[in-house]
Design a protein around this motif. Structure first.
Motif, PDB file in Angstrom:
ATOM      1  N   THR A   5      42.778  12.942  18.536  1.00 29.81           N
ATOM      2  CA  THR A   5      42.841  14.391  18.299  1.00 29.81           C
ATOM      3  C   THR A   5      42.277  14.799  16.934  1.00 29.81           C
ATOM      4  OG1 THR A   5      45.070  14.113  17.444  1.00 29.81           O
ATOM      5  CG2 THR A   5      44.867  14.747  19.783  1.00 29.81           C
ATOM      6  N   GLY A  40      45.023  21.679  10.319  1.00 29.79           N
ATOM      7  CA  GLY A  40      43.713  21.545   9.685  1.00 29.79           C
ATOM      8  C   GLY A  40      43.665  22.239   8.330  1.00 29.79           C
ATOM      9  N   TYR A  43      38.384  25.039   5.238  1.00 24.70           N
ATOM     10  CA  TYR A  43      38.302  26.427   4.748  1.00 24.70           C
ATOM     11  C   TYR A  43      39.038  27.389   5.663  1.00 24.70           C
ATOM     12  CZ  TYR A  43      34.963  24.333   1.684  1.00 24.70           C
ATOM     13  OH  TYR A  43      34.407  23.515   0.760  1.00 24.70           O
ATOM     14  N   THR A  44      38.930  27.147   6.974  1.00 22.66           N
ATOM     15  CA  THR A  44      39.581  28.046   7.932  1.00 22.66           C
ATOM     16  C   THR A  44      41.099  27.955   7.803  1.00 22.66           C
ATOM     17  OG1 THR A  44      37.717  27.723   9.442  1.00 22.66           O
ATOM     18  CG2 THR A  44      39.713  28.653  10.388  1.00 22.66           C
ATOM     19  N   GLU A  65      47.390  18.269   7.821  1.00 27.68           N
ATOM     20  CA  GLU A  65      46.022  17.761   7.655  1.00 27.68           C
ATOM     21  C   GLU A  65      45.998  16.277   8.040  1.00 27.68           C
ATOM     22  OE1 GLU A  65      42.830  18.673   7.115  1.00 27.68           O
ATOM     23  OE2 GLU A  65      42.397  16.531   7.129  1.00 27.68           O
ATOM     24  N   ALA A  66      45.064  15.940   8.929  1.00 24.75           N
ATOM     25  CA  ALA A  66      45.004  14.561   9.443  1.00 24.75           C
ATOM     26  C   ALA A  66      44.621  13.566   8.350  1.00 24.75           C
ATOM     27  CB  ALA A  66      43.996  14.486  10.589  1.00 24.75           C
ATOM     28  N   ALA A  74      35.278  20.020   5.173  1.00 24.45           N
ATOM     29  CA  ALA A  74      35.251  21.012   4.097  1.00 24.45           C
ATOM     30  C   ALA A  74      34.804  20.369   2.784  1.00 24.45           C
ATOM     31  CB  ALA A  74      36.635  21.633   3.944  1.00 24.45           C
ATOM     32  N   ASN A  77      30.497  18.759   3.174  1.00 24.13           N
ATOM     33  CA  ASN A  77      29.288  19.560   3.426  1.00 24.13           C
ATOM     34  C   ASN A  77      28.369  19.621   2.201  1.00 24.13           C
ATOM     35  OD1 ASN A  77      29.896  22.115   1.914  1.00 24.13           O
ATOM     36  ND2 ASN A  77      31.716  21.967   3.209  1.00 24.13           N
ATOM     37  N   SER A  78      27.293  20.413   2.325  1.00 24.25           N
ATOM     38  CA  SER A  78      26.277  20.414   1.253  1.00 24.25           C
ATOM     39  C   SER A  78      26.569  21.428   0.155  1.00 24.25           C
ATOM     40  CB  SER A  78      24.892  20.710   1.850  1.00 24.25           C
ATOM     41  OG  SER A  78      24.648  19.865   2.939  1.00 24.25           O
ATOM     42  N   PHE A  80      26.425  24.856   0.150  1.00 20.88           N
ATOM     43  CA  PHE A  80      25.669  26.117   0.072  1.00 20.88           C
ATOM     44  C   PHE A  80      26.568  27.245   0.571  1.00 20.88           C
ATOM     45  CE2 PHE A  80      21.004  24.933  -0.040  1.00 20.88           C
ATOM     46  CZ  PHE A  80      21.196  23.563  -0.147  1.00 20.88           C
ATOM     47  N   ALA A 211      48.060  16.240  13.893  1.00 22.70           N
ATOM     48  CA  ALA A 211      48.763  16.760  15.066  1.00 22.70           C
ATOM     49  C   ALA A 211      48.297  15.920  16.245  1.00 22.70           C
ATOM     50  CB  ALA A 211      48.415  18.223  15.278  1.00 22.70           C
ATOM     51  N   GLY A 368      26.798  25.687  10.875  1.00 21.08           N
ATOM     52  CA  GLY A 368      26.578  25.073   9.547  1.00 21.08           C
ATOM     53  C   GLY A 368      26.961  25.937   8.367  1.00 21.08           C
ATOM     54  N   SER A 369      27.797  26.962   8.575  1.00 17.05           N
ATOM     55  CA  SER A 369      28.045  27.843   7.424  1.00 17.05           C
ATOM     56  C   SER A 369      29.518  28.183   7.266  1.00 17.05           C
ATOM     57  CB  SER A 369      27.218  29.123   7.562  1.00 17.05           C
ATOM     58  OG  SER A 369      27.511  29.744   8.799  1.00 17.05           O
ATOM     59  N   GLY A 370      30.337  27.129   7.304  1.00 14.72           N
ATOM     60  CA  GLY A 370      31.779  27.364   7.369  1.00 14.72           C
ATOM     61  C   GLY A 370      32.450  27.744   6.067  1.00 14.72           C
ATOM     62  N   ILE A 371      31.778  27.588   4.928  1.00 12.13           N
ATOM     63  CA  ILE A 371      32.498  27.882   3.681  1.00 12.13           C
ATOM     64  C   ILE A 371      32.883  29.359   3.672  1.00 12.13           C
ATOM     65  CG2 ILE A 371      32.386  27.916   1.162  1.00 12.13           C
ATOM     66  CD1 ILE A 371      30.509  25.525   1.270  1.00 12.13           C
TER      67      ILE A 371
HETATM   68  C1  LIG Z   1      27.026  17.166   6.156  1.00  9.87           C
HETATM   69  C2  LIG Z   1      27.421  18.615   6.338  1.00  9.87           C
HETATM   70  C3  LIG Z   1      26.779  19.614   5.611  1.00  9.87           C
HETATM   71  C4  LIG Z   1      27.180  20.959   5.740  1.00  9.87           C
HETATM   72  N1  LIG Z   1      26.660  21.890   4.887  1.00  9.87           N
HETATM   73  C5  LIG Z   1      27.232  23.127   4.823  1.00  9.87           C
HETATM   74  C6  LIG Z   1      26.889  24.022   3.774  1.00  9.87           C
HETATM   75  O1  LIG Z   1      26.081  23.721   2.900  1.00  9.87           O
HETATM   76  N2  LIG Z   1      27.498  25.240   3.756  1.00  9.87           N
HETATM   77  C7  LIG Z   1      28.453  25.591   4.692  1.00  9.87           C
HETATM   78  O2  LIG Z   1      28.970  26.714   4.623  1.00  9.87           O
HETATM   79  N3  LIG Z   1      28.808  24.740   5.678  1.00  9.87           N
HETATM   80  C8  LIG Z   1      28.238  23.518   5.759  1.00  9.87           C
HETATM   81  N4  LIG Z   1      28.652  22.633   6.713  1.00  9.87           N
HETATM   82  C9  LIG Z   1      29.622  23.071   7.710  1.00  9.87           C
HETATM   83  C10 LIG Z   1      31.034  23.182   7.116  1.00  9.87           C
HETATM   84  O3  LIG Z   1      31.438  21.985   6.512  1.00  9.87           O
HETATM   85  C11 LIG Z   1      31.990  23.542   8.221  1.00  9.87           C
HETATM   86  O4  LIG Z   1      31.514  24.708   8.882  1.00  9.87           O
HETATM   87  C12 LIG Z   1      33.362  23.829   7.640  1.00  9.87           C
HETATM   88  O5  LIG Z   1      33.910  22.669   7.047  1.00  9.87           O
HETATM   89  C13 LIG Z   1      34.263  24.333   8.740  1.00  9.87           C
HETATM   90  O6  LIG Z   1      35.512  24.600   8.162  1.00  9.87           O
HETATM   91  P1  LIG Z   1      36.820  24.486   9.044  1.00  9.87           P
HETATM   92  O7  LIG Z   1      37.955  24.668   8.128  1.00  9.87           O
HETATM   93  O8  LIG Z   1      36.696  25.397  10.214  1.00  9.87           O
HETATM   94  O9  LIG Z   1      36.775  23.011   9.635  1.00  9.87           O
HETATM   95  P2  LIG Z   1      36.856  21.637   8.851  1.00  9.87           P
HETATM   96  O10 LIG Z   1      36.319  21.779   7.490  1.00  9.87           O
HETATM   97  O11 LIG Z   1      36.284  20.608   9.758  1.00  9.87           O
HETATM   98  O12 LIG Z   1      38.407  21.428   8.683  1.00  9.87           O
HETATM   99  C14 LIG Z   1      39.194  21.009   9.751  1.00  9.87           C
HETATM  100  C15 LIG Z   1      40.250  20.083   9.178  1.00  9.87           C
HETATM  101  O13 LIG Z   1      41.138  19.765  10.238  1.00  9.87           O
HETATM  102  C16 LIG Z   1      41.500  18.416  10.126  1.00  9.87           C
HETATM  103  N5  LIG Z   1      41.921  17.984  11.468  1.00  9.87           N
HETATM  104  C17 LIG Z   1      41.144  17.766  12.563  1.00  9.87           C
HETATM  105  N6  LIG Z   1      41.906  17.429  13.602  1.00  9.87           N
HETATM  106  C18 LIG Z   1      43.199  17.444  13.167  1.00  9.87           C
HETATM  107  C19 LIG Z   1      44.448  17.193  13.784  1.00  9.87           C
HETATM  108  N7  LIG Z   1      44.552  16.829  15.068  1.00  9.87           N
HETATM  109  N8  LIG Z   1      45.574  17.301  13.017  1.00  9.87           N
HETATM  110  C20 LIG Z   1      45.501  17.671  11.703  1.00  9.87           C
HETATM  111  N9  LIG Z   1      44.334  17.913  11.081  1.00  9.87           N
HETATM  112  C21 LIG Z   1      43.194  17.809  11.809  1.00  9.87           C
HETATM  113  C22 LIG Z   1      40.250  17.724   9.631  1.00  9.87           C
HETATM  114  O14 LIG Z   1      40.558  16.487   9.001  1.00  9.87           O
HETATM  115  C23 LIG Z   1      39.691  18.766   8.672  1.00  9.87           C
HETATM  116  O15 LIG Z   1      40.119  18.560   7.353  1.00  9.87           O
HETATM  117  C24 LIG Z   1      28.213  21.305   6.665  1.00  9.87           C
HETATM  118  C25 LIG Z   1      28.833  20.309   7.419  1.00  9.87           C
HETATM  119  C26 LIG Z   1      28.467  18.974   7.263  1.00  9.87           C
HETATM  120  C27 LIG Z   1      29.181  17.937   8.061  1.00  9.87           C
END
Ligand SMILES: Cc1cc2nc3c(=O)[nH]c(=O)nc-3n(C[C@H](O)[C@H](O)[C@H](O)COP(=O)(O)OP(=O)(O)OC[C@H]3O[C@@H](n4cnc5c(N)ncnc54)[C@H](O)[C@@H]3O)c2cc1C
Length: 429
Positions: A5, A40, A43-44, A65-66, A74, A77-78, A80, A211, A368-371
């Motif tokens: 998961t 999780g 950023y979200t 957080e896993a 989070a 990523n790069s 940006f 989870a 690719g723009s999750g920040i």
């Molecule tokens: C190499 C790379 C480069 C990127 N470059 C950019 C960039 O330059 N700018 C940008 O804006 N975005 C970039 N992104 C995308 C960005 O990282 C994601 O869009 C962003 O991290 C999404 O945020 P989130 O909080 O939704 O998810 P995530 O950051 O994936 O956070 C989800 C969290 O949930 C945790 N999790 C997962 N499953 C479980 C579970 N079952 N139980 C508990 N915890 C769990 C994970 O460990 C993780 O920490 C890039 C991504 C990668 C991989």
């Protein structure tokens, strides 16, 4: 067979490795009962938790957080980010949507920025500008259409010739580009760690606490390896891993992409990376290569894999090829860190966001723009969960992730489309 998961990465995240060690928060042991549980800490999830705590200061909130904070996507990523929506495959048709979305992006960016400034989060956030560059004729046409949108939406930018790009990045690889002035760069692992440090007192974070199972039971029960959370309302902020709980299976796919950071270069080598100590370059094609100078190191991001990581040796070899193609005279420079990270891909580029079940919500698919986008959607989701807003306008403006075919069609489709797109990307990759 039990479903995995949460992501389990082959390699440590380079950005996190560059930071001083940090003591993670302890895992959950035993049972607890709370008003809200967020799964999780990206950023979200952190935006959901922070906003819920602002709106409901008397509520109890947990974040599970896993991994440890900074080791999820989070931190991987790069780094940006921006206030403006300026899609890669821009067209005048979508300019108006992008303009409307930018209003929400800017609000979320300012909310994040005010926390960074007020609480002194040391994540190196700076306005470096973002270069969009093309190495091919097709790529140039794509950048020209992005420029049209930037002009229409009054986004300040500079058109770049080959010489101007060469001066900025030290490589003459690209023939044409543009620089959006309002592009920001930051150290992503430092930012996500900092966002955890500023969580309000009514939020408890448990790290190394995946989870494992969700059960609806007068609210929800979340099973973890050593405990259980009972929560009135839950939010899944696990991006591509939301699907592992059975939700949104036909809306998003989990994609791995890869990044490498070189070793610290000698001053003479680093001088070949252009005049400025920090710049960021995005490709004109979605399968292209992102580049970023970080002082005397270079970050190279490229490659996509569906659902599973590719062998590490393949990731290293492919990323090196892309690096050396652009800076042949730096072929002796080694990568110090190479790592994969997950993103959630949606067919139409729109996120999936909202209620998924009774008292259960989810937000994912930031591509690719999750920040900024994750922060924006997380904050808005908390407002919906707390009953403070319905955000119908935001839903309409962002759209919703469209249907993706199930397997085996999904996997076959991914490989066919990747092969076609790789050919189209050509030297942009
Ligand atoms: C190499 C790379 C480069 C990127 N470059 C950019 C960039 O330059 N700018 C940008 O804006 N975005 C970039 N992104 C995308 C960005 O990282 C994601 O869009 C962003 O991290 C999404 O945020 P989130 O909080 O939704 O998810 P995530 O950051 O994936 O956070 C989800 C969290 O949930 C945790 N999790 C997962 N499953 C479980 C579970 N079952 N139980 C508990 N915890 C769990 C994970 O460990 C993780 O920490 C890039 C991504 C990668 C991989």
């Amino acid at each position: 067979m039990s479903r995995v998961t949460y992501p389990q990465y082959t390699n440590r995240c380079g950005w996190n490795a560059l930071l001083p060690p940090r003591d993670p928060k302890p895992p959950l042991t035993g049972n607890c009962k709370v008003d809200f549980a967020v799964v999780g800490a990206g950023y979200t999830g952190l935006a959901i938790a922070r906003r819920l705590a602002e709106l409901r200061p008397d509520a109890s909130i947990v974040v599970l957080e896993a991994d440890v904070v900074g080791e999820g996507s989070a931190g991987r990523n790069s780094g940006f980010t921006t206030k403006f929506v300026l899609p890669r495959n821009a067209s005048l048709k979508i300019a108006e949507t992008a303009r409307l979305q930018s209003k929400y992006f800017a609000e979320a960016f300012d909310w994040m920025m005010s926390a960074i400034e007020a609480k002194g989060i040391d994540c190196g956030l700076h306005r470096a500008g973002t270069i969009r560059a093309a190495a091919t004729e097709r790529g140039e046409a794509a950048v020209r259409s992005v420029i049209e949108v930037a002009e229409k939406n009054k986004i300040s930018h500079t058109v770049l010739t080959r010489e101007m790009i060469t001066e900025r990045i030290g490589s003459c690889y690209y023939r044409f580009g543009m620089e959006m002035e309002d592009g920001y760069l930051l150290q992503p692992a430092a930012l996500v760690r900092g966002l955890v440090d500023i969580l309000p007192e009514n939020v408890t974070l448990y790290e190394k606490t995946p989870a494992l199972k969700l059960t609806r039971a007068n609210g929800w029960e979340i099973q973890t390896p050593e405990g259980m959370v009972r929560a009135g309302r839950i939010a899944l902020a696990t991006n591509g891993y939301i699907r592992r709980f059975g939700y949104l299976k036909s809306r998003m796919a989990t994609i791995f992409t890869y990044a490498a950071l070189t070793e610290a270069m000698s001053p003479a080598d680093a001088a070949q990376l252009g005049a400025k100590e920090s710049w960021g370059l995005l490709p004109s094609h979605r399968l292209g290569t992102t580049l970023r100078r970080v002082g005397n190191r270079l970050l190279v991001r490229s490659l996509y894999a569906l659902e599973h990581e590719i062998p590490q040796s393949e990731a290293v070899a492919e990323l090196r090829k892309r690096f050396i193609r652009r800076w042949p005279s730096l072929s002796h420079v080694q990568f110090e860190y190479v790592w994969g990270g997950t993103t959630a891909f949606t067919m139409n580029g729109a996120p999936w966001w909202g209620r998924i079940d009774e008292n259960a919500y989810a937000s994912g698919g930031c591509n690719g723009s999750g920040i900024t986008k994750g922060t924006m959607l997380g904050k808005a989701l908390a407002e919906v969960m707390a009953g403070a807003h319905d955000h119908q306008e935001l839903c309409a403006i962002m759209g919703s992730a469209s249907w993706i075919a199930p397997d085996p069609f999904r996997t076959i489709g991914f490989h066919v489309i990747s092969a076609i797109e790789r050919r189209r990307a050509g030297l942009e990759s």
